[in-house]
Every structure is written in structure tokens, then in C-alpha cells.
Scaffold this active site. Structure first.
Site, PDB file in Angstrom:
ATOM      1  N   GLU A   1      -6.003 -10.947  -1.079  1.00 49.30           N
ATOM      2  CA  GLU A   1      -6.823 -10.756   0.132  1.00 49.30           C
ATOM      3  C   GLU A   1      -8.309 -10.775  -0.228  1.00 49.30           C
ATOM      4  O   GLU A   1      -9.095  -9.965   0.258  1.00 49.30           O
ATOM      5  CB  GLU A   1      -6.469  -9.413   0.802  1.00 49.30           C
ATOM      6  CG  GLU A   1      -4.992  -9.255   1.104  1.00 49.30           C
ATOM      7  CD  GLU A   1      -4.629  -7.959   1.827  1.00 49.30           C
ATOM      8  OE1 GLU A   1      -5.539  -7.260   2.315  1.00 49.30           O
ATOM      9  OE2 GLU A   1      -3.435  -7.648   1.905  1.00 49.30           O
TER      10      GLU A   1
ATOM     11  N   GLU B   1       0.804  -1.237   0.000  1.00 48.52           N
ATOM     12  CA  GLU B   1       0.000   0.000   0.000  1.00 48.52           C
ATOM     13  C   GLU B   1       0.831   1.278   0.000  1.00 48.52           C
ATOM     14  O   GLU B   1       0.587   2.189   0.796  1.00 48.52           O
ATOM     15  CB  GLU B   1      -0.982  -0.020   1.185  1.00 48.52           C
ATOM     16  CG  GLU B   1      -1.906  -1.222   1.148  1.00 48.52           C
ATOM     17  CD  GLU B   1      -2.788  -1.375   2.385  1.00 48.52           C
ATOM     18  OE1 GLU B   1      -2.786  -0.484   3.251  1.00 48.52           O
ATOM     19  OE2 GLU B   1      -3.488  -2.405   2.475  1.00 48.52           O
TER      20      GLU B   1
HETATM   21  O1  9MR Z   1      -7.283  -8.288   8.523  1.00 42.95           O
HETATM   22  C1  9MR Z   1      -6.248  -7.596   9.192  1.00 42.95           C
HETATM   23  C2  9MR Z   1      -6.736  -7.116  10.550  1.00 42.95           C
HETATM   24  O2  9MR Z   1      -7.076  -8.208  11.368  1.00 42.95           O
HETATM   25  C3  9MR Z   1      -5.636  -6.278  11.208  1.00 42.95           C
HETATM   26  O3  9MR Z   1      -6.140  -5.739  12.426  1.00 42.95           O
HETATM   27  C4  9MR Z   1      -5.193  -5.158  10.282  1.00 42.95           C
HETATM   28  C5  9MR Z   1      -4.001  -4.407  10.864  1.00 42.95           C
HETATM   29  O4  9MR Z   1      -2.899  -5.255  11.046  1.00 42.95           O
HETATM   30  O5  9MR Z   1      -4.805  -5.676   9.016  1.00 42.95           O
HETATM   31  C6  9MR Z   1      -5.830  -6.398   8.365  1.00 42.95           C
HETATM   32  O6  9MR Z   1      -5.356  -6.861   7.125  1.00 42.95           O
HETATM   33  C7  9MR Z   1      -5.064  -5.868   6.146  1.00 42.95           C
HETATM   34  C8  9MR Z   1      -3.906  -6.363   5.335  1.00 42.95           C
HETATM   35  O7  9MR Z   1      -2.814  -6.663   6.158  1.00 42.95           O
HETATM   36  C9  9MR Z   1      -3.491  -5.346   4.278  1.00 42.95           C
HETATM   37  N1  9MR Z   1      -4.631  -4.987   3.462  1.00 42.95           N
HETATM   38  C10 9MR Z   1      -5.828  -4.576   4.163  1.00 42.95           C
HETATM   39  C11 9MR Z   1      -6.230  -5.658   5.171  1.00 42.95           C
HETATM   40  C12 9MR Z   1      -7.531  -5.284   5.855  1.00 42.95           C
HETATM   41  O8  9MR Z   1      -7.382  -4.121   6.608  1.00 42.95           O
END
Ligand code: 9MR
Length: 344
Positions: free
Chosen positions: A258, A152
Site C-alpha cells: 500500500e 492488521e
Molecule cells: O484507502 C482505503 C479507504 O478508501 C477506505 O475508506 C478505508 C476503509 O475501507 O480503507 C482504506 O485502505 C486501508 C487498507 O484497506 C488497509 N490499510 C490501511 C489503508 C488506509 O486506511
């Protein structure tokens, strides 16, 4: 009878008369697919929840840790790594012959406090980034053979996000991150991962330009991760397929990294639950079918961002999202059947 009561009654009647389609058989996705089928793993549930554990082992052949390898968890103090969760996952995946995809070395979120507050000149930031990336890769490289190196880093308009790395090191941080990763494990597949790339707009063009230039300079970058947090209608399937093909045509492999399909888009507010799940089924099918159109060597895999609706990050925001293949009781949903049909 007031008009609005009439409308509500009509809506209820219509939703009751739509018949439930019989569900398909639950198969093993990992055996059916010709490419890796992945899932984001909650390491706590993997340890404590037997149903969850059995399902992820039965269905998937690629795991991505949802949190365990993010800087906040794996590098809580400078130079002091905590690999407890990661090692547990590695052991698990080794035993069950499941690929483990590393997510994510560099991001603007899930940062430990010390990293966010780090003070230093550009050179010190550079050293810190290198230690961070290589410390993690060296530890895991026996087993983990693919990484989301940077996550990102672009805004939707194609400009670079003003994160701590950009502010302190300038745009070369991305090139450096890939260089350090490549140095630490020349055999690993290295990815850039982001959301909204599947829209196929200016963000994707900017990302492809940027990484094609890096490649031309001899930097290792193998693939692009399209996060695919999509809704029922947006982006269109043509945009998604077009984006994946464009990535392939630019010489990168593709990871739907994802995937989830949220049900709660506003324009669908008045559709019944059954109608929404039928649309979700079709959406999953179309997405998988599109992915199958890529050349086999360009398909890194499709990773669902969680096993069941109870495990989804979206459930934290809205119970109506219900974006995954399994319901909160770990029973398959029509979306699962759509996914299977897409593989056919
Ligand atoms: O699903 C993930 C959530 O449980 C965490 O709290 C968050 C922060 O670490 O990250 C979420 O996953 C993200 C991913 O790592 C990157 N793309 C967006 C995802 C959803 O926020």
C-alpha cells in the site's frame, strides 16, 4: 522590519530560487519493472473516469481493490454476497491481463453491521468465519490467485489486536483463517498484511515468529505485506530494507502492498513545496532500489495505494500529504521519476 516578516520573506525567496528539475518521460512502469507494479483501484473511478482508467491500464499490471472485496462491501448480509464490483474488476483484469490481488478477507474495519453484532459461541463464530472466507474465495478463485487473508491483527508492541475475532474465537482465528483460505484454494498465494512492519521493530519480530510457527504446523502462508504508508524520513531506508530482508530470510515473499509517501510530516513543515517533492522523489527511488535487492522470487510486487494525489485516502485528512506518483490532474510528479530511477 519585524523578525518574523523577514523570515517569511527569506523563506519565499529561497523557495522561488530553487529551480524545477525537468520531469522525466512518462514510460510504462509495467513494462520497465521485473516484478509486478500495482495500484489500489477505486472501482467507481475505473468505470466513470476515462483518464483514470487509461492511466491505470497503461501503467500497472497488478490491481488491488481499495474497497470492493472488503467484508462490508462483498458480504453485506450473512450468507448473501455481493460480487457486482468484484466481478466487474475480474472481467476487466482478465481482459487487460492484469493480476488482481484480493484484499482483505479478515480485518477489524470495513465490517458489515451483522458481522460486528454477530452473536454466537466460539464454534458459531468459527463457522461464520469459514463461510465468509470460503464464500469469497470460491467465487473468485478462477481469477484471483493471491489474498491478504488477515489484515492488521497485531498491535505495534507485537501483541494481538483485540478485534471481534480475537474476542470471540481467541488467537486461533488467525490460524483458522489461513487454513480455510488454503482449503478453498490450495494454489493461491496467502499473505498477512499490516502497517509499521517496515519499521523492523518488535511488531515485525512478533509477526515473523507467529507465522513461522504456523508454517511449521503445515499452514499455508506465503508472504508478508508491508503496507508502507511512510513519510519522507520515517522509517529510515535502512530500517525498511532491513525489514524486507528479514522477511525474505524467514522464507516469506514480500509485497509492498500500500505504498505512499506523505509530505506532511511535522519536521518538514517549513520546507518549500519544491524541496518536499525533490525529497519525495529520492524517497521513492530509495524504496524501489531497496526492493530490487530482494531475490526475484521473493518480490511479489510494489503496489501504490492509489493512482493520483486526488485518489489517496490521505487527501481525506490533509491536502498536504500528496503521497503518490501522479498529481491531482493525473500528470506525473517527480516522485514518478524517482520510482523509475529506482527500477534502473
Ligand atoms: O484507502 C482505503 C479507504 O478508501 C477506505 O475508506 C478505508 C476503509 O475501507 O480503507 C482504506 O485502505 C486501508 C487498507 O484497506 C488497509 N490499510 C490501511 C489503508 C488506509 O486506511
Amino acid at each position: 522590519m519585524p523578525k518574523y516578516i523577514f523570515c517569511v520573506l527569506l523563506f519565499l525567496l529561497c523557495s522561488m530560487t530553487i529551480k524545477d528539475e525537468p520531469l522525466c518521460n512518462e514510460i510504462k512502469l509495467r513494462e520497465k519493472a521485473s516484478f509486478a507494479i500495482g495500484v489500489a483501484i477505486n472501482t467507481g473511478k475505473l468505470k466513470d473516469n476515462e483518464t483514470y482508467r487509461n492511466k491505470v491500464i497503461e501503467q500497472f499490471n497488478s490491481f488491488t481493490p481499495e474497497k470492493a472485496l472488503k467484508p462490508l462491501y462483498v458480504h453485506p448480509e450473512k450468507g448473501n454476497f455481493n460480487f457486482t464490483e468484484a466481478d466487474h474488476l475480474i472481467e476487466y483484469c482478465r481482459y487487460y491481463k492484469i493480476r488482481l490481488h484480493g484484499h482483505t478477507l479478515v480485518w477489524h474495519k470495513a465490517l458489515p453491521h451483522w458481522m460486528e453484532k454477530f452473536k454466537g459461541n466460539a464454534n458459531e463464530w468459527d463457522m461464520m468465519l469459514k463461510e465468509h472466507i470460503q464464500g469469497i474465495i470460491y467465487h473468485c478463485k478462477d481469477y484471483i490467485k493471491s489474498w491478504d487473508v488477515v489484515n492488521e491483527a497485531f498491535n505495534d508492541d507485537g501483541t494481538l489486536r483485540k478485534n471481534i475475532w480475537l474476542k470471540n474465537m481467541g488467537e486461533s482465528y488467525i490460524e483458522k483463517a489461513f487454513r480455510y483460505a488454503m482449503e478453498a484454494d490450495p494454489e493461491a498465494k496467502l499473505f498477512y498484511n499490516d502497517y509499521s512492519l517496515e519499521h523492523g521493530g518488535e511488531k515485525l519480530d512478533a509477526v515473523l515468529r507467529f507465522f513461522s510457527d504456523l508454517k511449521a504446523k503445515g499452514i499455508r502462508i506465503d508472504g508478508i505485506g508491508l503496507q508502507m504508508h511512510v513519510s519522507l524520513e520515517y522509517p529510515t531506508i535502512d530500517h525498511i530494507n532491513g525489514a524486507a530482508l528479514k522477511i525474505q530470510n524467514n522464507g516469506f515473499i514480500v509485497h509492498y502492498s500500500e505504498l505512499d509517501v506523505a509530505l506532511n510530516d511535522e519536521q518538514n513543515f517549513f520546507k518549500s513545496g519544491k524541496r518536499l517533492t525533490a525529497l519525495q522523489k529520492n524517497r521513492m527511488k530509495e524504496i524501489v532500489k531497496g526492493f530490487m535487492k530482494l531475490k526475484p522470487e521473493n518480490r511479489f510486487g510494489i503496489t501504490l495505494w492509489g493512482l493520483s494525489d486526488a485518489d489517496s485516502w490521505l487527501s481525506e485528512d490533509s491536502f498536504r500529504a500528496r503521497p503518490l506518483l501522479y498529481d491531482k490532474h493525473y500528470k506525473i510528479k517527480p516522485a514518478y521519476c524517482g520510482f523509475v530511477e529506482g527500477l534502473e
